[in-house]
Design an enzyme around this catalytic site. Structure first.
Site, mmCIF file in Angstrom:
data_model
loop_
_atom_site.group_PDB
_atom_site.id
_atom_site.type_symbol
_atom_site.label_atom_id
_atom_site.label_comp_id
_atom_site.label_asym_id
_atom_site.label_seq_id
_atom_site.Cartn_x
_atom_site.Cartn_y
_atom_site.Cartn_z
ATOM 1 N N LYS A 10 0.764 -1.115 0.217
ATOM 2 C CA LYS A 10 0.262 -0.151 0.149
ATOM 3 C C LYS A 10 0.921 1.358 0.037
ATOM 4 O O LYS A 10 1.933 1.219 0.299
ATOM 5 C CB LYS A 10 -0.785 -0.113 1.229
ATOM 6 N N TYR A 50 -12.483 -1.764 -3.295
ATOM 7 C CA TYR A 50 -13.059 -1.956 -1.776
ATOM 8 C C TYR A 50 -14.567 -1.624 -1.773
ATOM 9 O O TYR A 50 -15.009 -1.340 -0.773
ATOM 10 C CB TYR A 50 -12.356 -0.853 -1.081
ATOM 11 N N ASN A 113 -1.920 0.120 6.730
ATOM 12 C CA ASN A 113 -1.533 -1.089 7.466
ATOM 13 C C ASN A 113 -0.550 -1.904 6.236
ATOM 14 O O ASN A 113 -0.604 -3.130 6.305
ATOM 15 C CB ASN A 113 -2.796 -1.928 7.797
ATOM 16 N N HIS A 116 -2.293 -5.431 1.621
ATOM 17 C CA HIS A 116 -3.456 -6.219 1.372
ATOM 18 C C HIS A 116 -3.176 -7.563 1.038
ATOM 19 O O HIS A 116 -2.175 -7.931 0.351
ATOM 20 C CB HIS A 116 -4.290 -5.362 0.386
ATOM 21 N N GLU A 127 -9.883 -10.487 -7.544
ATOM 22 C CA GLU A 127 -9.011 -9.369 -7.092
ATOM 23 C C GLU A 127 -7.828 -9.393 -8.100
ATOM 24 O O GLU A 127 -7.155 -8.389 -8.630
ATOM 25 C CB GLU A 127 -8.433 -9.443 -5.636
HETATM 26 P P1 CMP Z 1 -7.429 -4.475 3.941
HETATM 27 O O1 CMP Z 1 -6.972 -5.771 4.563
HETATM 28 O O2 CMP Z 1 -6.880 -3.975 2.495
HETATM 29 O O3 CMP Z 1 -9.152 -4.288 3.744
HETATM 30 C C1 CMP Z 1 -9.922 -3.281 4.030
HETATM 31 C C2 CMP Z 1 -9.084 -1.898 4.386
HETATM 32 O O4 CMP Z 1 -9.917 -1.051 5.287
HETATM 33 C C3 CMP Z 1 -8.085 -2.393 5.613
HETATM 34 O O5 CMP Z 1 -7.069 -3.249 5.117
HETATM 35 C C4 CMP Z 1 -7.644 -1.244 5.994
HETATM 36 O O6 CMP Z 1 -6.533 -0.589 5.140
HETATM 37 C C5 CMP Z 1 -8.832 -0.207 5.908
HETATM 38 N N1 CMP Z 1 -9.279 0.015 7.201
HETATM 39 C C6 CMP Z 1 -9.489 1.127 7.806
HETATM 40 N N2 CMP Z 1 -10.074 1.073 8.997
HETATM 41 C C7 CMP Z 1 -10.626 -0.267 9.081
HETATM 42 C C8 CMP Z 1 -11.207 -0.943 10.115
HETATM 43 N N3 CMP Z 1 -11.669 -0.250 11.304
HETATM 44 N N4 CMP Z 1 -11.466 -2.259 10.318
HETATM 45 C C9 CMP Z 1 -10.977 -2.922 8.937
HETATM 46 N N5 CMP Z 1 -10.300 -2.131 7.806
HETATM 47 C C10 CMP Z 1 -10.178 -1.015 7.888
#
Ligand code: CMP
Length: 140
Positions: A10, A50, A113, A116, A127
């Site tokens: 990311k 998303y 984070n 993904h 995806e």
């Molecule tokens: P990802 O696994 O890519 O899937 C959804 C993304 O939303 C997650 O990683 C984070 O980057 C983002 N995100 C932000 N806030 C939250 C939350 N509270 N719970 C889950 N995903 C979140």
């Protein structure tokens, strides 16, 4: 269980120059990269990718974040790829991610984070197709 999954490094991790370290982790864990391309997602692409989260309170911030700079989508190969990749990336929230996982070591927050990973074989297939056409996937 499928042999392929979709991952994304990311924008937070790209801008902090963690790309090489993250790729090193997955190669050292036995994954093989079969496709990869640096992409700067448009808002439309990020919203589509998303879409399952569109009703969530964090959706707009997530789209801002994912379009803030380039990211690196990739397809990797490994036995039981989805589950094994999720194991090395760790929990969504880096504060809850196990020691030695990618998110524990490189993520900033639950949103920023670092990586993904697809959460099921069905989503991995969707995806992968979102980012790559078959001729861009270099399986043997
Ligand atoms: P990802 O696994 O890519 O899937 C959804 C993304 O939303 C997650 O990683 C984070 O980057 C983002 N995100 C932000 N806030 C939250 C939350 N509270 N719970 C889950 N995903 C979140």
């Amino acid at each position: 269980m499928g042999n392929y999954t979709l991952g994304i490094i990311k924008p937070d991790a790209i801008s902090k120059n963690y790309t090489g370290k993250i790729i090193d982790r997955l190669l050292n864990s036995g994954f093989k990269i079969v496709a990869a391309r640096l992409e700067h997602l448009s808002r439309e692409q990020a919203k589509q990718f998303y879409a399952v989260h569109k009703e969530r309170p964090f959706f707009n911030d997530l789209i801002n974040f994912m379009t803030s700079g380039p990211c690196l989508p990739f397809v990797i190969e490994h036995e039981n790829a989805v589950e094994n990749f999720r194991k090395i990336i760790g929990a969504t929230n880096p504060a809850e991610a196990a020691k030695g996982t990618i998110r524990r070591d490189f993520a900033e927050s639950i949103q920023n984070n670092a990586v993904h990973g697809s959460d099921s074989d069905k989503n991995a297939e969707k995806e992968i197709a979102f980012f790559f056409i078959p001729s861009q996937i270099h399986t043997v």
